[in-house]
Scaffold this motif. Structure first.
Motif, mmCIF file in Angstrom:
data_model
loop_
_atom_site.group_PDB
_atom_site.id
_atom_site.type_symbol
_atom_site.label_atom_id
_atom_site.label_comp_id
_atom_site.label_asym_id
_atom_site.label_seq_id
_atom_site.Cartn_x
_atom_site.Cartn_y
_atom_site.Cartn_z
ATOM 1 N N TYR A 7 44.339 29.710 30.670
ATOM 2 C CA TYR A 7 43.972 30.514 29.505
ATOM 3 C C TYR A 7 42.946 31.537 29.953
ATOM 4 O O TYR A 7 41.948 31.181 30.586
ATOM 5 N N VAL A 8 43.212 32.800 29.623
ATOM 6 C CA VAL A 8 42.301 33.871 30.013
ATOM 7 C C VAL A 8 41.827 34.595 28.756
ATOM 8 O O VAL A 8 42.624 35.204 28.044
ATOM 9 N N PHE A 9 40.530 34.510 28.496
ATOM 10 C CA PHE A 9 39.915 35.291 27.433
ATOM 11 C C PHE A 9 39.594 36.650 28.051
ATOM 12 O O PHE A 9 38.915 36.726 29.084
ATOM 13 N N PHE A 10 40.103 37.712 27.420
ATOM 14 C CA PHE A 10 39.897 39.042 27.973
ATOM 15 C C PHE A 10 39.546 40.027 26.866
ATOM 16 O O PHE A 10 39.928 39.851 25.710
ATOM 17 N N ASP A 11 38.805 41.043 27.244
ATOM 18 C CA ASP A 11 38.522 42.146 26.337
ATOM 19 C C ASP A 11 39.416 43.302 26.757
ATOM 20 O O ASP A 11 39.447 43.656 27.941
ATOM 21 N N PRO A 12 40.159 43.894 25.824
ATOM 22 C CA PRO A 12 41.095 44.961 26.184
ATOM 23 C C PRO A 12 40.451 46.200 26.804
ATOM 24 O O PRO A 12 41.158 47.031 27.370
ATOM 25 N N THR A 13 39.134 46.328 26.733
ATOM 26 C CA THR A 13 38.469 47.494 27.324
ATOM 27 C C THR A 13 37.823 47.185 28.677
ATOM 28 O O THR A 13 37.196 48.049 29.269
ATOM 29 N N CYS A 14 37.999 45.982 29.165
ATOM 30 C CA CYS A 14 37.306 45.514 30.374
ATOM 31 C C CYS A 14 38.105 45.812 31.650
ATOM 32 O O CYS A 14 39.219 45.303 31.812
ATOM 33 N N PRO A 15 37.539 46.585 32.583
ATOM 34 C CA PRO A 15 38.254 46.867 33.831
ATOM 35 C C PRO A 15 38.418 45.631 34.723
ATOM 36 O O PRO A 15 39.396 45.537 35.466
ATOM 37 N N HIS A 16 37.507 44.674 34.639
ATOM 38 C CA HIS A 16 37.634 43.447 35.433
ATOM 39 C C HIS A 16 38.808 42.604 34.918
ATOM 40 O O HIS A 16 39.531 41.989 35.696
ATOM 41 N N CYS A 17 38.986 42.618 33.598
ATOM 42 C CA CYS A 17 40.124 41.924 33.003
ATOM 43 C C CYS A 17 41.435 42.586 33.429
ATOM 44 O O CYS A 17 42.418 41.898 33.728
ATOM 45 N N ALA A 18 41.434 43.914 33.464
ATOM 46 C CA ALA A 18 42.625 44.652 33.897
ATOM 47 C C ALA A 18 42.959 44.332 35.348
ATOM 48 O O ALA A 18 44.124 44.171 35.707
ATOM 49 N N ALA A 19 41.934 44.208 36.182
ATOM 50 C CA ALA A 19 42.159 43.858 37.592
ATOM 51 C C ALA A 19 42.755 42.452 37.702
ATOM 52 O O ALA A 19 43.671 42.228 38.502
ATOM 53 N N LEU A 20 42.265 41.518 36.889
ATOM 54 C CA LEU A 20 42.817 40.165 36.904
ATOM 55 C C LEU A 20 44.275 40.182 36.456
ATOM 56 O O LEU A 20 45.114 39.500 37.041
ATOM 57 N N TRP A 21 44.598 40.962 35.431
ATOM 58 C CA TRP A 21 45.986 41.104 34.972
ATOM 59 C C TRP A 21 46.870 41.534 36.146
ATOM 60 O O TRP A 21 47.914 40.941 36.395
ATOM 61 N N ASN A 22 46.434 42.560 36.867
ATOM 62 C CA ASN A 22 47.224 43.029 38.020
ATOM 63 C C ASN A 22 47.338 41.958 39.093
ATOM 64 O O ASN A 22 48.419 41.727 39.635
ATOM 65 N N ASN A 23 46.247 41.308 39.421
ATOM 66 C CA ASN A 23 46.258 40.275 40.462
ATOM 67 C C ASN A 23 47.166 39.114 40.086
ATOM 68 O O ASN A 23 47.867 38.552 40.929
ATOM 69 N N ALA A 24 47.158 38.743 38.812
ATOM 70 C CA ALA A 24 47.913 37.575 38.352
ATOM 71 C C ALA A 24 49.422 37.803 38.332
ATOM 72 O O ALA A 24 50.189 36.831 38.289
ATOM 73 N N GLN A 25 49.856 39.042 38.385
ATOM 74 C CA GLN A 25 51.296 39.328 38.346
ATOM 75 C C GLN A 25 52.031 38.648 39.501
ATOM 76 O O GLN A 25 53.186 38.256 39.354
ATOM 77 N N ALA A 26 51.368 38.474 40.622
ATOM 78 C CA ALA A 26 51.982 37.818 41.785
ATOM 79 C C ALA A 26 52.310 36.348 41.508
ATOM 80 O O ALA A 26 53.132 35.760 42.208
ATOM 81 N N LEU A 27 51.688 35.770 40.490
ATOM 82 C CA LEU A 27 51.880 34.341 40.182
ATOM 83 C C LEU A 27 52.728 34.114 38.942
ATOM 84 O O LEU A 27 52.890 32.968 38.512
ATOM 85 N N GLN A 28 53.275 35.169 38.356
ATOM 86 C CA GLN A 28 53.939 35.039 37.065
ATOM 87 C C GLN A 28 55.110 34.061 37.060
ATOM 88 O O GLN A 28 55.431 33.497 36.017
ATOM 89 N N ASN A 29 55.739 33.802 38.196
ATOM 90 C CA ASN A 29 56.859 32.851 38.239
ATOM 91 C C ASN A 29 56.413 31.419 38.533
ATOM 92 O O ASN A 29 57.220 30.501 38.472
ATOM 93 N N ARG A 30 55.129 31.244 38.855
ATOM 94 C CA ARG A 30 54.631 29.917 39.216
ATOM 95 C C ARG A 30 53.552 29.391 38.278
ATOM 96 O O ARG A 30 53.171 28.226 38.359
ATOM 97 N N LEU A 31 53.063 30.256 37.403
ATOM 98 C CA LEU A 31 51.910 29.907 36.589
ATOM 99 C C LEU A 31 52.055 30.525 35.201
ATOM 100 O O LEU A 31 52.361 31.710 35.082
ATOM 101 N N LYS A 32 51.847 29.724 34.177
ATOM 102 C CA LYS A 32 51.843 30.251 32.818
ATOM 103 C C LYS A 32 50.421 30.674 32.493
ATOM 104 O O LYS A 32 49.501 29.853 32.552
ATOM 105 N N ILE A 33 50.253 31.950 32.171
ATOM 106 C CA ILE A 33 48.935 32.458 31.808
ATOM 107 C C ILE A 33 48.988 32.894 30.353
ATOM 108 O O ILE A 33 49.811 33.727 29.978
ATOM 109 N N VAL A 34 48.119 32.317 29.553
ATOM 110 C CA VAL A 34 48.005 32.678 28.145
ATOM 111 C C VAL A 34 46.813 33.628 28.034
ATOM 112 O O VAL A 34 45.676 33.227 28.259
ATOM 113 N N TRP A 35 47.113 34.883 27.724
ATOM 114 C CA TRP A 35 46.083 35.927 27.616
ATOM 115 C C TRP A 35 45.578 35.947 26.175
ATOM 116 O O TRP A 35 46.351 36.139 25.248
ATOM 117 N N MET A 36 44.283 35.735 26.000
ATOM 118 C CA MET A 36 43.676 35.613 24.676
ATOM 119 C C MET A 36 42.703 36.765 24.443
ATOM 120 O O MET A 36 41.566 36.724 24.931
#
Length: 136
Positions: A7-36
């Protein structure tokens, strides 16, 4: 929580959250990420989070938002027809975030699938670090 759910709590204006979104794409087939989405950093944060949640394709809306934020843009354009229910969801996410004693985003809440330990982490991580956290 499933062994491979994060579970990832994120603020839509946060650049660090955006970086995590990009980084996490590599795991999308192995990990369920719930973006909150939460409303924390700017007055537009909550409405932008509600816009993402209410989009016909929330994943595409999230991608559009995070791409804009990383390009130093303002993020997704806020919908003018947000329902009270979806606005309440973002507020509820924000309340949970605060109840966890968190102060910064992104906040990653996870359970390690190998050892069963629960944890939380403030800040962005690489795909490799996220995989290690959750025991992939």
């Amino acid at each position: 929580m499933a062994a491979n759910t994060v579970y990832v709590f994120f603020d839509p204006t946060c650049p660090h959250c955006a970086a995590l979104w990009n980084n996490a794409q590599a795991l999308q087939n192995r990990l369920k990420i719930v973006w909150m989405p939460i409303g924390l950093l700017r007055s537009s944060s909550g409405p932008q989070g509600a816009t993402i949640l209410s989009a016909k394709d929330p994943i595409a809306a999230m991608g559009e938002n995070e791409t804009s934020v990383l390009a130093h843009g303002g993020g997704i354009t806020v919908s003018q027809s947000l329902s009270d229910d979806v606005v309440a969801k973002v507020k509820a996410n924000t309340d949970i975030f605060k109840a966890l004693g968190a102060e910064s985003v992104p906040l990653i809440v996870y359970r390690n699938g190998k050892n069963g330990q629960f944890g939380k982490h403030d800040g962005t991580v690489s795909a490799e670090e996220l995989a290690q956290m959750v025991g992939l």
